[in-house]
Structures are given as structure tokens and as C-alpha cells.
Scaffold this active site. Structure first.
Site, PDB file in Angstrom:
ATOM      1  N   CYS A  83     -18.889  36.797  29.881  1.00  0.00           N
ATOM      2  CA  CYS A  83     -18.678  35.418  30.356  1.00  0.00           C
ATOM      3  C   CYS A  83     -17.194  35.140  30.550  1.00  0.00           C
ATOM      4  CB  CYS A  83     -19.194  34.405  29.337  1.00  0.00           C
ATOM      5  SG  CYS A  83     -20.738  34.830  28.578  1.00  0.00           S
ATOM      6  N   ASP A  84     -16.356  35.652  29.650  1.00  0.00           N
ATOM      7  CA  ASP A  84     -14.983  35.154  29.585  1.00  0.00           C
ATOM      8  C   ASP A  84     -13.910  36.187  29.913  1.00  0.00           C
ATOM      9  OD1 ASP A  84     -16.046  32.728  28.760  1.00  0.00           O
ATOM     10  OD2 ASP A  84     -16.086  33.364  26.670  1.00  0.00           O
ATOM     11  N   CYS A  93     -18.542  36.491  23.992  1.00  0.00           N
ATOM     12  CA  CYS A  93     -19.157  37.042  25.200  1.00  0.00           C
ATOM     13  C   CYS A  93     -18.113  37.520  26.201  1.00  0.00           C
ATOM     14  CB  CYS A  93     -20.058  35.984  25.837  1.00  0.00           C
ATOM     15  SG  CYS A  93     -20.742  36.521  27.398  1.00  0.00           S
TER      16      CYS A  93
END
Ligand code: NAP
Length: 321
Positions: free
Chosen positions: A150-151, A147
Site C-alpha cells: 500500500c505504502d 503494508c
């Protein structure tokens, strides 16, 4: 265990499940939504839009909308019309005996189900595929990710890699260039599967490089990603590249294991519905969103099929209960 028999239980809370909740809520059916629990294996209440940044193609948002904000709005709208949402995961279903159906949460071995429902709407979506390397378990969340949204933030000024050649890989790589110094797309063939517009975007981005005909064979690092071993399929040569981040974007798997042996599935594991409808092989059980759609896989099509499932459930209840 509840002795109440609900009209509708919806399993899943992406655009399909929550649209079904809005519609069945407005039809006074007081739907219960089992929205799932976040987990390292990819479970994501709110569905895949919770893992995206900007959504530019959802109608009604001419300036775009952040995926998590959009899902929060879906959720609020469902609650407004009487939907009850529980942040739990269904562990077992019993559909083959007919309506009312049994749905278990927690221990699946108990005799009595946690919930009983006249209708079930399945909206469990699909999840990201991984490469199947032993190092993945050790390094997920430590430089290895499925993801970018997200990261990506953690990879400022670093050299990182993205695996895949479809729209997801190109979208993730393009997004990651906001943070990383370089993003190398590692693809197993010499042509991309991604749409032309996405390809053009990647080819014109000076931070994006390509390793064609290449596959990841190992990830180096004990507690964080320190390098990525990549095999050039043309020469057979394996080489460790000093990437400190590895994102995998190689497709998705439908979340259908809960329904194995009960609901008809296609060869690729997606649920089979009556063509053009959301009805499954079991009367009173409907499926919407990505769990039954391996073709469009869009938030708007998932929402549309959630609406269809709710209307079919409503009509089925009127006719049979
Ligand atoms: P996809 O189109 O199935 O592409 C998966 C990619 O990963 C392919 O390039 C495939 O290689 C590669 N791959 C699969 N398994 C692999 C493995 N084990 N090792 C290495 N590479 C592997 O999946 P997607 O990109 O997630 O897209 C899914 C659908 O969503 C598509 O219909 C896409 O158009 C849509 N989508 C649209 C957007 C957008 O429009 N903004 C964004 C994301 C996704 P091969 O090419 O060799 O098969």
C-alpha cells in the site's frame, strides 16, 4: 432487521469466504456475505491479498496475478452465482442457542439481530500484528505501515526499515527495494525464520541491510517518521537511526474476538475445527480460511477450505432443514 431466515450468512470476504460464496451460490443457497469495512485497525474487505502486489503461486496464473485483481475476480464470480455482498461488519453473533443463528450489524445491543441464518460460515481471516509502541497510533499512515504494497510508493529514494525475520518481512523488504534507497531489516535474533529461498533473495539484494539482535524501542517524529530508535540487545545501547519509513511484518492475529465464549479456540486464538473438516463445536457453524489456519496461511488453502465449508454447510442443511 430482516424477518427472513437465510440459508447461509458468510462473515468475511477473503479467498475462504468468497470461495464459500461461489459454492453456496451455485448450490442455490443465495448466500449473504458480510464482507467487512476497511478500518485503521486492519479490517480489509477482500482479505490480505488486497494488501499484496503480485501473487505468483496461485494456480492457474502462470504469469502471476495482482492480489486485488484476483480478489475482484473472486467477488465477481460469487455475485454471478447469486451471492449478495454487503460492505458491513458483523458486530455481534448469537450462536449458542442453535440454528437459526443471529447476526448483528451496527448496534450490537438491539434485541433483534439484523440477520438470521440456518448456517453461518466464519471466514474473518487474520490481521497484521503491531509492535505496541505509543508512537504507532500517531504515525500509522505517516511513515509507519504494516503494508509495503500500500505504502511503498511513498518512500522513493529514502532509507527505511522493516521489522521481522519471517517470510513476510523478507517479502516486504524485497518489494520495498523497488522504491527505497536502502531497506534495513531489524530482527530480534541473529538468524532469520524465513524460508531459505527468501533468505537467499534478501542476502543477494544489495539494497538490503540487517540489524541483528535488535528491537525498535521508539519512533521519532510528531507528524511523520523522522527516525527510529533501535536497541542493540547484545550491548544494550539505544540509538536513533535516520529512517523515514518503518514497516512492521511480525505476524498476524486471527480475527476471532466476535466469537469469544461461543466457538472453541486453540491457545493461540485461532478457531478450532474438527480435524480435517471445517465444522466448529456448534452444529451449523463452519470456519474456513486463515481464521482457523495457523499453519498453511495461503490464499489457495483458504480457498480450498472455503469450498469445504460450503459443501459441509450444504450437506448440513440437507440433513437438518
Ligand atoms: P512469522 O513467520 O510468524 O514471523 C514473524 C517474525 O516476526 C519472526 O521473525 C519473529 O521473530 C518476529 N516477531 C514477532 N513478534 C515480534 C515483536 N513483537 N517484535 C519484533 N519481532 C517480532 O510471520 P510471517 O513472516 O508473517 O509469516 C507467517 C506465515 O506466512 C509463515 O508460515 C510464512 O512462511 C508464510 N508466508 C509465506 C510467504 C511466501 O511464501 N511468499 C510470504 C509471507 C508469509 P522470531 O523469529 O524471533 O520469532
Amino acid at each position: 432487521m430482516s424477518s427472513e431466515i437465510r440459508d447461509v450468512v458468510i462473515i468475511g470476504s477473503g479467498p475462504g469466504g468468497l470461495t464459500a460464496a461461489i459454492y453456496t451460490g451455485r448450490a442455490n443457497l443465495r448466500p449473504l456475505v458480510l464482507e467487512g469495512e476497511p478500518s485503521s485497525t486492519g479490517d480489509q474487505p477482500g482479505g490480505q491479498l488486497m494488501l499484496t502486489t503480485e501473487v505468483e503461486n496461485f494456480p492457474g496464473f502462470p504469469s502471476g496475478v495482482m492480489g486485488p485483481d484476483l480478489m475482484l475476480a473472486f467477488r465477481e464470480q460469487a455475485v454471478r452465482f447469486g451471492a449478495e455482498l454487503q460492505t458491513v461488519k458483523a458486530s455481534r453473533v448469537e450462536l449458542t442457542q442453535g440454528s437459526p443463528f443471529g447476526i448483528w450489524v451496527g448496534d450490537p445491543t438491539t434485541e433483534e439481530p439484523t440477520h438470521r441464518a440456518r448456517c453461518v460460515i466464519v471466514a474473518t481471516g487474520a490481521e497484521a500484528l503491531m509492535l505496541g509502541l505509543p508512537a504507532e497510533d500517531r504515525l500509522i499512515g505517516h511513515g509507519y505501515s504494516t503494508c509495503a504494497t500500500c505504502d511503498g510508493f511513498f518512500f522513493r529514494d529514502q532509507d527505511i526499515a522493516v521489522v521481522g525475520g519471517g517470510d513476510s518481512a523478507i517479502e516486504e523488504a524485497t518489494f520495498l527495494t523497488r522504491f527505497a534507497r536502502t531497506v534495513t531489516i531489524v530482527h530480534r535474533r541473529d538468524t532469520l525464520r524465513a524460508s531459505k529461498i527468501m533468505q537467499d533473495r534478501a542476502f543477494s539484494n544489495e539494497k538490503i541491510r540487517f540489524l541483528w539482535n535488535s528491537v525498535v524501542t521508539d519512533i521519532v517524529g510528531e507528524s511523520k517518521v523522522e527516525g527510529v530508535e533501535i536497541e542493540d540487545l547484545t550491548s544494550g545501547v539505544r540509538q536513533v537511526h535516520p529512517f523515514t519509513g518503518l514497516f512492521v511484518a511480525i505476524g498476524h492475529r486471527p480475527n476471532t474476538s466476535l466469537f469469544a465464549g461461543q466457538l472453541d479456540m486453540r491457545a493461540n486464538g485461532y478457531l478450532q475445527t474438527v480435524p480435517g473438516r471445517t465444522a466448529t463445536n456448534i452444529p451449523g457453524v463452519f470456519a474456513c480460511g486463515d481464521v482457523q489456519d495457523d499453519y498453511y496461511r495461503q490464499a489457495i488453502t483458504a480457498a480450498g477450505s472455503g469450498c469445504a465449508a460450503a459443501i459441509e454447510a450444504e450437506r448440513w442443511l440437507e440433513g437438518t432443514h
